[in-house]
Design a protein around this motif. Structure first.
Motif, PDB file in Angstrom:
ATOM      1  N   TRP A   1      51.557  52.925   0.844  1.00 38.67           N
ATOM      2  CA  TRP A   1      51.539  52.202  -0.439  1.00 38.67           C
ATOM      3  C   TRP A   1      51.119  50.744  -0.233  1.00 38.67           C
ATOM      4  O   TRP A   1      51.592  49.834  -0.907  1.00 38.67           O
ATOM      5  N   ALA A   2      50.171  50.560   0.712  1.00 39.52           N
ATOM      6  CA  ALA A   2      49.601  49.238   0.992  1.00 39.52           C
ATOM      7  C   ALA A   2      50.678  48.209   1.339  1.00 39.52           C
ATOM      8  O   ALA A   2      50.572  47.037   1.020  1.00 39.52           O
ATOM      9  N   ASN A   3      51.707  48.682   2.027  1.00 37.04           N
ATOM     10  CA  ASN A   3      52.782  47.831   2.546  1.00 37.04           C
ATOM     11  C   ASN A   3      53.613  47.163   1.451  1.00 37.04           C
ATOM     12  O   ASN A   3      54.197  46.096   1.662  1.00 37.04           O
ATOM     13  N   PHE A   4      53.678  47.789   0.286  1.00 37.00           N
ATOM     14  CA  PHE A   4      54.526  47.250  -0.779  1.00 37.00           C
ATOM     15  C   PHE A   4      55.453  48.362  -1.268  1.00 37.00           C
ATOM     16  O   PHE A   4      55.490  48.695  -2.444  1.00 37.00           O
TER      17      PHE A   4
ATOM     18  N   ASN B   1      63.137  51.234   3.766  1.00 40.26           N
ATOM     19  CA  ASN B   1      63.555  51.699   2.444  1.00 40.26           C
ATOM     20  C   ASN B   1      62.423  51.615   1.417  1.00 40.26           C
ATOM     21  O   ASN B   1      61.253  51.418   1.763  1.00 40.26           O
ATOM     22  N   GLN B   2      62.750  51.760   0.145  1.00 42.78           N
ATOM     23  CA  GLN B   2      61.756  51.683  -0.929  1.00 42.78           C
ATOM     24  C   GLN B   2      62.188  50.673  -1.994  1.00 42.78           C
ATOM     25  O   GLN B   2      62.012  50.882  -3.191  1.00 42.78           O
TER      26      GLN B   2
ATOM     27  N   ASP C   1      59.299  59.316 -10.478  1.00 43.89           N
ATOM     28  CA  ASP C   1      59.116  60.564  -9.726  1.00 43.89           C
ATOM     29  C   ASP C   1      58.924  60.274  -8.232  1.00 43.89           C
ATOM     30  O   ASP C   1      59.444  60.998  -7.381  1.00 43.89           O
ATOM     31  N   LEU C   2      58.152  59.254  -7.947  1.00 44.06           N
ATOM     32  CA  LEU C   2      57.868  58.898  -6.556  1.00 44.06           C
ATOM     33  C   LEU C   2      59.153  58.497  -5.822  1.00 44.06           C
ATOM     34  O   LEU C   2      59.389  58.924  -4.682  1.00 44.06           O
ATOM     35  N   ILE C   3      59.961  57.689  -6.476  1.00 39.49           N
ATOM     36  CA  ILE C   3      61.231  57.272  -5.881  1.00 39.49           C
ATOM     37  C   ILE C   3      62.100  58.494  -5.573  1.00 39.49           C
ATOM     38  O   ILE C   3      62.693  58.603  -4.493  1.00 39.49           O
ATOM     39  N   ALA C   4      62.145  59.418  -6.512  1.00 39.81           N
ATOM     40  CA  ALA C   4      62.936  60.644  -6.322  1.00 39.81           C
ATOM     41  C   ALA C   4      62.380  61.482  -5.176  1.00 39.81           C
ATOM     42  O   ALA C   4      63.144  62.037  -4.367  1.00 39.81           O
ATOM     43  N   PHE C   5      61.057  61.592  -5.081  1.00 42.44           N
ATOM     44  CA  PHE C   5      60.435  62.358  -3.988  1.00 42.44           C
ATOM     45  C   PHE C   5      60.840  61.775  -2.645  1.00 42.44           C
ATOM     46  O   PHE C   5      61.221  62.508  -1.718  1.00 42.44           O
TER      47      PHE C   5
END
Length: 532
Positions: free
Chosen positions: A167-170, A402-403, A386-390
């Motif tokens: 995710w381009a380091n973000f 982490n995210q 959705d991405l966070i859940a994945f």
């Protein structure tokens, strides 16, 4: 996803790749290369075009050589791990371009030139576009990104996709540049235990290792210039709007831009010209009307430093005395070439950094949700939520960091909010009007130069990246151009010098960059050392 592997057992990655002793299966076809020696190391676009014109080798032969060099260096040998996937159609595309040359048609300097793309740039072919995320491991965009359309029309061969910081380091805190859930960890080709830096890590490492002639990276803040510097190559972070971002997985509509990475200023300038264009799908490109050129090599002048007023940005000084020493030599050279220098301590007010971070969070959520929608009804994930859940349920994605940034972005309001609008206006005012524009106009500067960063640190999945210094922020936050060129070495590790200025001054920056490059010749091919 598997790369195409050579059956070679001999590590020809040291210097020459001998063709004709092996074959490679791509797209269901087996292509035999002719028994030709091609010096792939440090080959330039001009060298390749001369060879094509003379019939020394074909586009297919060159493409095969690069495919097998990737197998020998990236998959085996040093295991650089800079390329996520090789284009299974690369040789078929090369054959068509060979036929055009045989018919007397050349599309220009990029005809038959292999290019590697950072894997956040959409291609509508047999390669997915993943951003390094396992959530998009099987995501196939519905069309080419605008810049890929431009490259294809110019005759470039999309050779493959480069690994990147996911995710381009973000995505989250304490991340390791060059690591992604899909691609693993990219290594620095100079010293393999060292980090390639920045989110365009695979692009920088691959072009430095001579796995392609040109690579394409993207930058929000530092992600072209840092990997270019750490991998000993030239990187151009253009004015936002010079190259379209449509079909590029976004972070910030205000700051994002793709840009070329190459081993020489000339090749980077050729790559830049091949990607520009006004794209109705990206409103920022409308600002580039009457500010672009079909040929940026016309501005390359070996005497380009003479008579220039250059700002010496001292902000990064003091963080690493070894880099300071190399930069002092660079400044001495600049003066010796007839440039006048003026020291600049500050460029923009300190609070602009916090404002930029807020803008990135707002625009990240909006941009990602729009990108997921562009993938159609079969999109693997449809929202940031959705991405966070994945990621939470995946057994790889959160094992090292982490995210938090995704989670912070998810909490932001939409772009119609007063908070966003006021923050954006203030950030642009401080970074442009009260930042770079003010400093350059007050001192009547042509450009500003600075150390791009510190020598590559040892890759660390526990503590994350170890940045010591950087100079990318003033140009990145303003959306203005920045070019980094090799400045020298600290031990076995390359360091770069950044040259940045006001909007749409790419021709001027290229002139200065070329003069510095030609007068110093600091670029050296990597040795793939196991340790310093």
């Amino acid at each position: 996803m598997k790369k195409c592997h050579s059956i070679l057992s001999t590590p020809f990655w040291v210097s020459l790749l001998i063709l004709g002793l092996f074959s490679c299966t791509t797209g269901g076809q087996v292509t035999e290369a002719s028994a030709t020696l091609i010096e792939l190391e440090e080959i330039t676009i001009a060298d390749i075009q001369e060879a094509y014109a003379a019939g020394t080798y074909s586009i297919q032969t060159l493409t095969q050589a690069y495919v097998d060099r990737i197998a020998a260096i990236d998959d085996a040998g040093p295991m650089l791990n800079s390329v996520i996937i090789v284009n299974p159609d690369a040789l078929a595309i090369a054959a068509k371009l060979d036929a055009e040359l045989a018919a007397g048609k050349s599309r220009g300097p990029m005809h038959g030139i292999p290019v590697i793309l950072k894997d956040n740039i959409d291609t509508h072919d047999k390669m997915p576009t993943t951003a390094g995320s396992r959530a998009l491991a099987n995501s196939f965009p519905l069309q080419d990104s605008y810049l890929v359309k431009q490259l294809r029309e110019a005759g470039a061969i999309i050779l493959g996709k480069a690994n990147l910081s996911e995710w381009a380091n973000f995505r989250g805190e304490m991340s390791s540049s060059g690591w992604s859930g899909v691609g693993g960890q990219t290594k620095n080709p100079y010293v393999l235990t060292r980090n390639p830096c920045g989110s365009s890590a695979g692009s920088g490492a691959s072009v430095s290792a001579n796995l392609a002639v040109v690579a394409v990276g993207t930058e929000t803040n530092g992600s072209i210039v840092c990997p270019s510097h750490a991998n000993g190559v030239v990187g151009i972070k253009p004015t936002v709007g010079l190259i379209s971002r449509s079909g590029v997985i976004p972070i910030s509509f205000t700051q994002d831009t793709p840009g070329p990475m190459a081993r020489t200023v000339r090749d980077a300038a050729i790559g830049l010209a091949a990607m520009i264009g006004i794209d109705p799908a990206d409103s920022k490109t409308l600002d580039s009307e009457n500010k672009t050129y079909d040929d940026y090599t016309q501005f390359l002048n070996a005497d380009g430093l003479k008579g220039k007023r250059i700002g010496i940005y001292t902000g990064p000084a003091g963080a690493n005395f070894k880099v300071d020493s190399v930069f002092a030599e660079a400044v001495a050279f600049i003066k010796s070439q007839g440039a006048e220098t003026i020291e600049i301590e500050d460029i923009a007010p300190r609070q602009v950094g916090g404002l930029s971070f807020e803008i990135m969070l707002f625009e990240y959520k909006d941009g990602l949700n729009k990108y997921f929608a562009s993938l159609g009804p079969d999109a693997p994930v449809k929202t940031v939520e959705d991405l966070i859940a994945f990621n939470k349920q995946d057994d790889v994605e959160l094992q090292y960091f982490n995210q938090k940034y995704l989670e912070m972005a998810q909490e932001k309001e939409d772009l119609t909010s007063v908070a966003y609008q006021e923050t954006l206006a203030e950030m642009l005012r401080l970074s442009q009007e009260e930042g770079l524009d003010k400093v350059m106009e007050e001192h009547n500067l042509h450009a500003i130069v600075a150390s791009t960063g510190s020598p590559a640190w040892t890759t660390d999945w526990v503590n994350g990246d170890h940045f010591q210094l950087g100079s990318s922020s003033p140009a990145a936050r303003a959306g203005y151009p920045n070019i980094t060129v090799p400045m020298g070495f600290v031990g076995e590790l390359p360091v770069g010098m950044s040259i940045f200025g006001q909007a749409w001054t790419e021709p001027l920056l290229l002139e200065i960059a070329y003069a510095f490059e030609q007068g110093t010749k600091h670029r050296k091919a990597p040795k793939f050392l196991e340790k310093d």
